[in-house]
Design a protein around this motif. Sequence first.
Motif, mmCIF file in Angstrom:
data_model
loop_
_atom_site.group_PDB
_atom_site.id
_atom_site.type_symbol
_atom_site.label_atom_id
_atom_site.label_comp_id
_atom_site.label_asym_id
_atom_site.label_seq_id
_atom_site.Cartn_x
_atom_site.Cartn_y
_atom_site.Cartn_z
ATOM 1 N N ALA A 13 36.201 0.554 23.587
ATOM 2 C CA ALA A 13 34.980 1.097 24.550
ATOM 3 C C ALA A 13 33.778 0.702 23.773
ATOM 4 O O ALA A 13 32.769 -0.034 24.358
ATOM 5 N N GLU A 32 30.294 4.894 13.414
ATOM 6 C CA GLU A 32 31.898 5.111 13.346
ATOM 7 C C GLU A 32 32.185 5.876 12.136
ATOM 8 O O GLU A 32 31.731 5.683 11.085
ATOM 9 N N ARG A 33 33.018 6.911 12.508
ATOM 10 C CA ARG A 33 33.302 7.882 11.489
ATOM 11 C C ARG A 33 34.100 7.193 10.446
ATOM 12 O O ARG A 33 34.167 7.701 9.137
ATOM 13 N N HIS A 34 35.164 6.176 10.743
ATOM 14 C CA HIS A 34 36.133 5.633 9.631
ATOM 15 C C HIS A 34 35.467 4.448 8.931
ATOM 16 O O HIS A 34 34.422 4.008 9.557
ATOM 17 N N LYS A 42 44.616 3.033 14.508
ATOM 18 C CA LYS A 42 44.529 4.089 15.754
ATOM 19 C C LYS A 42 45.738 4.251 16.156
ATOM 20 O O LYS A 42 46.646 3.200 16.659
ATOM 21 N N GLY A 45 50.453 2.510 21.234
ATOM 22 C CA GLY A 45 51.560 1.661 21.431
ATOM 23 C C GLY A 45 51.012 0.253 21.168
ATOM 24 O O GLY A 45 52.062 -0.785 21.150
ATOM 25 N N GLY A 46 49.836 -0.119 21.457
ATOM 26 C CA GLY A 46 49.369 -1.395 21.129
ATOM 27 C C GLY A 46 49.756 -2.580 22.460
ATOM 28 O O GLY A 46 49.483 -3.689 22.093
ATOM 29 N N SER A 47 50.262 -1.863 23.452
ATOM 30 C CA SER A 47 50.730 -2.736 24.483
ATOM 31 C C SER A 47 49.641 -3.189 25.657
ATOM 32 O O SER A 47 48.904 -1.963 25.985
ATOM 33 N N ARG A 96 46.531 -1.984 16.271
ATOM 34 C CA ARG A 96 45.018 -1.588 16.735
ATOM 35 C C ARG A 96 44.044 -2.036 15.591
ATOM 36 O O ARG A 96 42.901 -2.082 15.759
ATOM 37 N N VAL A 120 29.522 11.346 13.847
ATOM 38 C CA VAL A 120 28.398 11.993 14.786
ATOM 39 C C VAL A 120 29.072 13.409 14.976
ATOM 40 O O VAL A 120 30.151 13.718 15.235
ATOM 41 N N ASP A 285 38.235 6.958 26.629
ATOM 42 C CA ASP A 285 39.044 8.165 26.447
ATOM 43 C C ASP A 285 38.076 9.510 26.459
ATOM 44 O O ASP A 285 38.387 10.621 26.874
ATOM 45 N N GLY A 297 45.196 2.994 28.240
ATOM 46 C CA GLY A 297 43.720 3.399 28.591
ATOM 47 C C GLY A 297 42.726 2.175 27.861
ATOM 48 O O GLY A 297 41.444 2.173 28.210
ATOM 49 N N ILE A 298 43.391 1.213 27.064
ATOM 50 C CA ILE A 298 42.519 0.366 26.596
ATOM 51 C C ILE A 298 41.680 -0.717 27.522
ATOM 52 O O ILE A 298 40.496 -1.109 27.492
#
Length: 405
Positions: A13, A32-34, A42, A45-47, A96, A120, A285, A297-298
Amino acid sequence: MKYDIIVSGSGPAGSIAAKIAAENGLKTLVLERHSLEPRFEKPCGGSMPKLVFTDFNIPPEKVAEKEIVGNIIVAPNRNEYVLEVPGELYGWNVKRSVFDKYLCQGAIDSGAEVMENTLVNELIFKNRQVIGIKAKYEGKIKEFFSNLTIAADGVGSKIVVEAGLRNKWDVKKDLGRCAVAFVSNYNLKNEKKDSKYNQFYLSNEIAPNAYGWVFPLSGNLVNVGIGIHKLTDANPMDYLRKFINWVGIKNKFDNPKIEWKSNYPVPVSGIKGKTFTDGLIAVGDSAGFVSPWLGEGIYFAMWTGKFAAETAIEAHEKEDFSKNSLKIYKKKYTKKKFPSIFSAHKAFRALIMTDLEKSVNAIINLLNTNPEAQNILKNTLIGESKEIPPDLMVKVLNLIQEALR
Ligand SMILES: Cc1cc2nc3c(=O)[nH]c(=O)nc-3n(C[C@H](O)[C@H](O)[C@H](O)COP(=O)(O)OP(=O)(O)OC[C@H]3O[C@@H](n4cnc5c(N)ncnc54)[C@H](O)[C@@H]3O)c2cc1C
């Protein structure tokens, strides 16, 4: 320094929002935290259906692990139905870390500034309007100011709660709790079908009120996962371990080897509360844009990221960042039918979950024997990115109810 927009989070997103905003000349900062390298894996399922790739011009050969032609649904009584449209691809499976890195690089290449390892923490308000963000970087709290903030920091977003868009998630009602692993030594020789098909296992024993999955990746690696819903005291990792060791799965491997595993929640109650306020828009999300039926949800994250960026561009033209100006964001995702898709998926899930074992056995039986049901249910089950017309929905629900009698 003041930015036009600040995006909290560089998942699908946030990266799409930042890319489109930067391409259109907005001074864009992503927090970005990472770290970006190596990119955080992440849990997912990556589908993804092929629409994700075609709608956003993503070359599968750059990001995908496996081309998928269909989905195999396995009922509690072990009967199966193969959901596919002959001659058509379903989509692709990704890791991901690779997919998100590609999208984030797209934002950087378009001119967005991305600060990694930056957590954040809270919003900065002036006269109830969001005007910036406080974030932790190298142990220190820093302040960043912008005309508009986009909350793209996923299911754990604190800032959407702080802004009063929604309450904290109710873990029992709102969240699916998932565990996922990359498992190697999958034996492709046994079942030719498996290599290009995603498998879904519906049974309360495997995954209470949700499902277990096996999604092929490249070589002999597969993504195995489970979701559980409504059980707050159970540990999803225990269910994952049991699933991998269950004879129906274990036999598909020459000695399954877990290469990586993790767990993570996913919102499954649809859009929650408000999605924008003065100076802030929530996407993906963070606001609950996930199919309540599939937990996927991607696609919705990327589209809401795009809608938020377009809204930001218009708001800058008008120089108006009030909630009144931002309401076009809601118009855009409503026109794309996201609220009605989620309502239909929620109704479908509610019906199935009242007695998961009985209803899934009945549905698979229906699919294997009744051509009308096949056509209708194909739309419902694949329909992640399609609206299910209300009359079709009623027909589906009636068919299932009849089958349950
Ligand atoms: C186990 C599991 C399996 C799933 N399988 C699928 C699937 O197969 N297909 C599908 O379509 N969907 C699937 N989903 C859902 C999918 O993962 C999400 O819908 C999607 O990732 C949402 O994208 P997003 O950009 O909104 O959020 P995210 O992908 O969660 O990205 C949020 C970003 O914000 C960053 N961030 C978080 N907090 C902060 C902070 N405080 N400060 C700065 N940065 C922060 C994170 O590091 C991350 O980079 C699954 C979910 C789970 C949990």
